[in-house]
Motif scaffolding. Structure first.
Motif, PDB file in Angstrom:
ATOM      1  N   PHE A  56       0.504  -0.810   0.252  1.00 47.53           N
ATOM      2  CA  PHE A  56       0.192   0.002   0.050  1.00 47.53           C
ATOM      3  C   PHE A  56       0.718   1.567  -0.186  1.00 47.53           C
ATOM      4  CE2 PHE A  56      -2.027   3.020   2.726  1.00 47.53           C
ATOM      5  CZ  PHE A  56      -3.327   3.617   1.314  1.00 47.53           C
ATOM      6  N   LYS A  57       1.705   1.250   0.989  1.00 47.43           N
ATOM      7  CA  LYS A  57       2.681   2.772   1.227  1.00 47.43           C
ATOM      8  C   LYS A  57       3.592   2.545  -0.376  1.00 47.43           C
ATOM      9  CE  LYS A  57       3.284   2.645   6.216  1.00 47.43           C
ATOM     10  NZ  LYS A  57       4.202   2.757   7.381  1.00 47.43           N
ATOM     11  N   GLU A  58       3.747   1.621  -0.484  1.00 50.37           N
ATOM     12  CA  GLU A  58       4.794   1.317  -1.782  1.00 50.37           C
ATOM     13  C   GLU A  58       4.014   2.145  -3.461  1.00 50.37           C
ATOM     14  OE1 GLU A  58       6.593  -2.131  -3.241  1.00 50.37           O
ATOM     15  OE2 GLU A  58       7.460  -2.063  -1.331  1.00 50.37           O
ATOM     16  N   SER A  59       2.417   1.246  -3.401  1.00 47.38           N
ATOM     17  CA  SER A  59       1.911   2.263  -4.134  1.00 47.38           C
ATOM     18  C   SER A  59       1.586   3.798  -4.000  1.00 47.38           C
ATOM     19  CB  SER A  59       0.659   1.756  -4.672  1.00 47.38           C
ATOM     20  OG  SER A  59      -0.377   1.762  -3.509  1.00 47.38           O
TER      21      SER A  59
ATOM     22  N   GLY B 200       2.801   5.102  -7.517  1.00 50.67           N
ATOM     23  CA  GLY B 200       1.613   4.737  -8.568  1.00 50.67           C
ATOM     24  C   GLY B 200       1.518   3.399  -8.812  1.00 50.67           C
ATOM     25  N   ILE B 201       1.502   2.219  -8.127  1.00 56.03           N
ATOM     26  CA  ILE B 201       1.783   1.450  -9.196  1.00 56.03           C
ATOM     27  C   ILE B 201       1.531   0.233  -8.368  1.00 56.03           C
ATOM     28  CG2 ILE B 201       3.129  -0.593  -9.893  1.00 56.03           C
ATOM     29  CD1 ILE B 201       4.844   1.540 -11.219  1.00 56.03           C
ATOM     30  N   ASP B 202       0.057  -0.331  -8.306  1.00 56.97           N
ATOM     31  CA  ASP B 202      -0.339  -0.800  -7.605  1.00 56.97           C
ATOM     32  C   ASP B 202       0.629  -2.464  -7.417  1.00 56.97           C
ATOM     33  OD1 ASP B 202      -2.724   0.306  -6.445  1.00 56.97           O
ATOM     34  OD2 ASP B 202      -3.740  -0.263  -7.622  1.00 56.97           O
ATOM     35  N   ARG B 203       0.600  -3.188  -6.590  1.00 58.34           N
ATOM     36  CA  ARG B 203       1.230  -4.254  -6.689  1.00 58.34           C
ATOM     37  C   ARG B 203       0.432  -5.267  -5.140  1.00 58.34           C
ATOM     38  NH1 ARG B 203       4.767  -6.626  -2.768  1.00 58.34           N
ATOM     39  NH2 ARG B 203       6.013  -5.004  -1.331  1.00 58.34           N
ATOM     40  N   LYS B 204       0.631  -6.932  -5.676  1.00 59.59           N
ATOM     41  CA  LYS B 204      -0.450  -7.952  -4.837  1.00 59.59           C
ATOM     42  C   LYS B 204       0.997  -7.686  -3.566  1.00 59.59           C
ATOM     43  CE  LYS B 204      -2.951  -9.994  -7.498  1.00 59.59           C
ATOM     44  NZ  LYS B 204      -3.080 -11.442  -8.581  1.00 59.59           N
TER      45      LYS B 204
ATOM     46  N   ILE C 287       5.328 -13.001  -0.534  1.00 60.68           N
ATOM     47  CA  ILE C 287       5.979 -13.881   0.756  1.00 60.68           C
ATOM     48  C   ILE C 287       6.598 -12.820   0.965  1.00 60.68           C
ATOM     49  CG2 ILE C 287       7.999 -15.154  -1.191  1.00 60.68           C
ATOM     50  CD1 ILE C 287       5.870 -16.288   1.810  1.00 60.68           C
ATOM     51  N   ASP C 288       7.765 -11.993   0.636  1.00 59.32           N
ATOM     52  CA  ASP C 288       8.954 -10.897   0.741  1.00 59.32           C
ATOM     53  C   ASP C 288       8.376  -9.918   1.944  1.00 59.32           C
ATOM     54  OD1 ASP C 288      10.728 -12.399  -0.376  1.00 59.32           O
ATOM     55  OD2 ASP C 288      10.903 -10.825  -2.484  1.00 59.32           O
ATOM     56  N   ASP C 289       7.324  -9.902   1.555  1.00 55.29           N
ATOM     57  CA  ASP C 289       6.473  -8.027   2.257  1.00 55.29           C
ATOM     58  C   ASP C 289       6.078  -9.203   3.376  1.00 55.29           C
ATOM     59  OD1 ASP C 289       6.380  -6.744   0.524  1.00 55.29           O
ATOM     60  OD2 ASP C 289       4.240  -7.705   0.295  1.00 55.29           O
ATOM     61  N   ILE C 290       5.305 -10.940   3.609  1.00 58.00           N
ATOM     62  CA  ILE C 290       5.314 -11.459   4.951  1.00 58.00           C
ATOM     63  C   ILE C 290       6.450 -11.572   5.732  1.00 58.00           C
ATOM     64  CG2 ILE C 290       4.491 -13.514   5.775  1.00 58.00           C
ATOM     65  CD1 ILE C 290       2.570 -13.799   3.615  1.00 58.00           C
ATOM     66  N   ILE C 291       7.186 -11.748   5.287  1.00 56.47           N
ATOM     67  CA  ILE C 291       8.933 -12.595   6.080  1.00 56.47           C
ATOM     68  C   ILE C 291       9.186 -11.527   5.884  1.00 56.47           C
ATOM     69  CG2 ILE C 291      11.807 -12.742   5.341  1.00 56.47           C
ATOM     70  CD1 ILE C 291       9.903 -15.131   3.322  1.00 56.47           C
ATOM     71  N   LYS C 292       9.648  -9.908   5.508  1.00 59.78           N
ATOM     72  CA  LYS C 292       9.852  -9.139   6.080  1.00 59.78           C
ATOM     73  C   LYS C 292       9.391  -8.110   7.835  1.00 59.78           C
ATOM     74  CE  LYS C 292      10.738  -4.047   4.976  1.00 59.78           C
ATOM     75  NZ  LYS C 292      11.684  -3.378   6.600  1.00 59.78           N
TER      76      LYS C 292
END
Length: 64
Positions: free
Chosen positions: A22-25, A29-33, A36-41
């Motif tokens: 969400f913060k990256e988007s 301005g680009i949405d992404r799903k 697993i890296d997000d979960i691990i972080k």
């Protein structure tokens, strides 16, 4: 990976993970799903709430 994390810790991780893309988007301005890296972080950024001493007490208490 989640040893010593309580159910409440896992719930908190699940609530925090979506914040990363969400913060990256917002910045890009680009949405992404969620990846697993997000979960691990998120797991690595949080400390488990169950300390080793309490875990040992629980293991001794368990019915065999």
């Amino acid at each position: 990976m989640t040893e010593r994390y309580s159910g409440a810790d896992i719930e908190k991780i699940c609530r925090k993970v979506p914040n990363i893309p969400f913060k990256e988007s917002i910045k890009t301005g680009i949405d992404r799903k969620i990846t697993i890296d997000d979960i691990i972080k998120t797991i690595e950024d949080m400390s488990p709430s169950i300390i080793e001493k309490d875990l040992k007490k629980y293991q001794e208490f368990q019915w065999v």
